[in-house]
Design an enzyme around this catalytic site. Structure first.
Site, short mmCIF file in Angstrom:
data_model
loop_
_atom_site.label_atom_id
_atom_site.label_comp_id
_atom_site.label_asym_id
_atom_site.label_seq_id
_atom_site.Cartn_x
_atom_site.Cartn_y
_atom_site.Cartn_z
N ALA A 29 0.85 -1.19 0.00
CA ALA A 29 0.00 0.00 0.00
C ALA A 29 0.88 1.24 0.00
O ALA A 29 1.62 1.48 0.96
CB ALA A 29 -0.91 0.00 1.22
N HIS A 74 -10.68 -1.95 1.48
CA HIS A 74 -9.68 -2.75 0.77
C HIS A 74 -9.24 -3.95 1.61
O HIS A 74 -9.10 -5.07 1.10
CB HIS A 74 -8.47 -1.88 0.41
CG HIS A 74 -8.66 -1.09 -0.84
ND1 HIS A 74 -7.92 -1.32 -1.98
CD2 HIS A 74 -9.49 -0.07 -1.15
CE1 HIS A 74 -8.30 -0.47 -2.93
NE2 HIS A 74 -9.25 0.30 -2.43
#
Length: 400
Positions: free
Chosen positions: A253, A271
């Site tokens: 990320a 997510h």
């Protein structure tokens, strides 16, 4: 060992009766699928479905030589009348093994959902694993099982089951993974073939006869993939889907946590909930060392945030700093990233925004970011075996 797939569809078949969805209306010809049933060497029938005798005849086979019928679905008996001459269907208890007079051995595999899986070993030693719809193997341990030559499984519905098999070595590079129990979740034709290929699997029409141990049709999974798309296009879902059949994925990320930003935290939570529990997460923009290391597949989400962080670091937003070395520093970092992608041995799926097709930004810094992201996307794509553009949730293959 020779298999004839009398059907490859979900229990209700494809198209489903009276279902008006787009997938069902498009399930014509070879895309139409009866409920999954498998004839093994003409002697073993895995699952008894309506019209099995006619399906066998259309495929050039007879059920007259069948000596054992085994059920995998959760129900305890056949959903249809048993054709004359066939033995009564049965089920092997989990963990038990059945030896047939034909020399085949059938072991029941425990599942994490109702139903029974079967590991079939032929007299020549070839090994087949057949799993029921909606189920994945339970209680697997690394090194506790040999690698199967062929796996028939619900790849679309339970990709995590395939990931589990890969994690313990039960599915290897030469395992032929064939998707069965196909339903209307994915449009038939090119879309389902593309989805399955990304998981290292394939589908075949009803009536196909396969020889276990013949590997030439096993699809090659692209090692480097770039997924482009606009905001809320479905690009992240597409990227995640491409790796959900593989274990130990590292989700990179690049956006960070942005402490205090509640809206961003909510996005991150969505997510995380969507990703398989076995995946690990690293919040970093330092991508080059990750690409240089050996390890599990990487999912980088996303390159556009990596670019934002990099432009912050080199002072690219200020015109004076940009002219006084900022541009040169950014080019160096972009080149280092693309060279690392070129040299990596890892499987990589990267996500990036496609921003160059909309309104021209009103500021110089906005136009600079748009231009640099276009350059980065083009350079990164040049190092990838496959490039996709996602529009309205539909993936268009640009390369590969």
């Amino acid at each position: 060992m020779e298999l004839t797939l009398l059907g490859t569809g979900a229990p209700a078949g494809l198209p489903r009766p009276d279902c008006p969805c787009a997938a069902c209306t498009g399930a014509l010809g070879d895309a139409a699928r009866a409920a999954t049933a498998v004839l093994v060497d003409g002697t073993l029938l895995l699952d008894l479905t309506p019209g099995a005798a006619f399906a066998a005849a259309r495929a050039g086979h007879s059920l007259g030589g069948v000596r054992q019928v085994l059920l995998s679905h959760p129900h305890d008996g056949p959903a249809v009348e048993v054709p004359v001459g066939l033995p009564q269907p049965g089920r092997v208890p989990d963990g038990r093994e059945l030896a047939l007079l034909t020399g085949h051995r059938v072991r029941a595999v425990a599942m994490d959902a109702p139903g029974t899986g079967y590991a079939v070993t032929a007299p020549d030693g070839r090994r087949l694993l057949y799993l029921p719809p909606g189920g994945a193997p339970a209680g697997l341990e690394e090194g506790a099982t040999e690698t199967y030559d062929m796996v028939l499984a619900d790849v679309v519905g339970r990709p995590d089951g395939l990931a589990r098999l890969r994690a313990v070595g039960a599915v290897g590079p030469t395992t032929d993974v064939v998707a069965v129990h196909l339903d209307h979740d994915v449009p038939p034709g090119p879309e389902v073939r593309r989805r399955l290929a990304s998981a290292g699997a394939r589908a075949v029409p009803d009536g196909t006869t396969l020889v276990v141990g013949v590997y030439e049709d096993v699809p090659d999974v692209p090692r480097r993939t770039l997924v482009l798309g606009g905001a809320r296009s479905g690009k992240s879902v597409e990227a995640e889907r491409r790796l959900e059949a593989f274990p130990d994925v590292l989700y990179v990320a690049t956006g960070g946590s942005r402490n205090g930003d509640g809206e961003w935290a909510a996005r991150v939570a969505v997510h995380r909930e969507r990703r398989p529990g076995s995946w690990r997460t690293a919040e970093t923009c330092d991508l080059v060392p990750l690409l240089a290391d050996d390890g599990p597949p990487l999912l980088v989400d996303c390159l556009s945030l990596w670019l934002t962080d990099t432009m912050d670091a080199v002072g690219a937003w200020d015109d004076v700093e940009w002219a006084d070395g900022g541009e040169r520093a950014l080019r160096t970092r972009m080149r280092e990233l693309t060279e690392a992608v070129r040299a990596t041995r890892r499987t990589v799926v990267a996500v990036s925004n496609e921003v160059g097709s909309g309104i021209v930004p009103a500021t110089a810094s906005g136009r600079r970011y748009r231009d640099e992201l276009g350059r980065l996307n083009a350079a990164f794509a040049n190092e990838c075996e496959q490039v996709l553009l996602v529009v309205a949730g539909q993936a268009l293959v640009l390369r590969g």
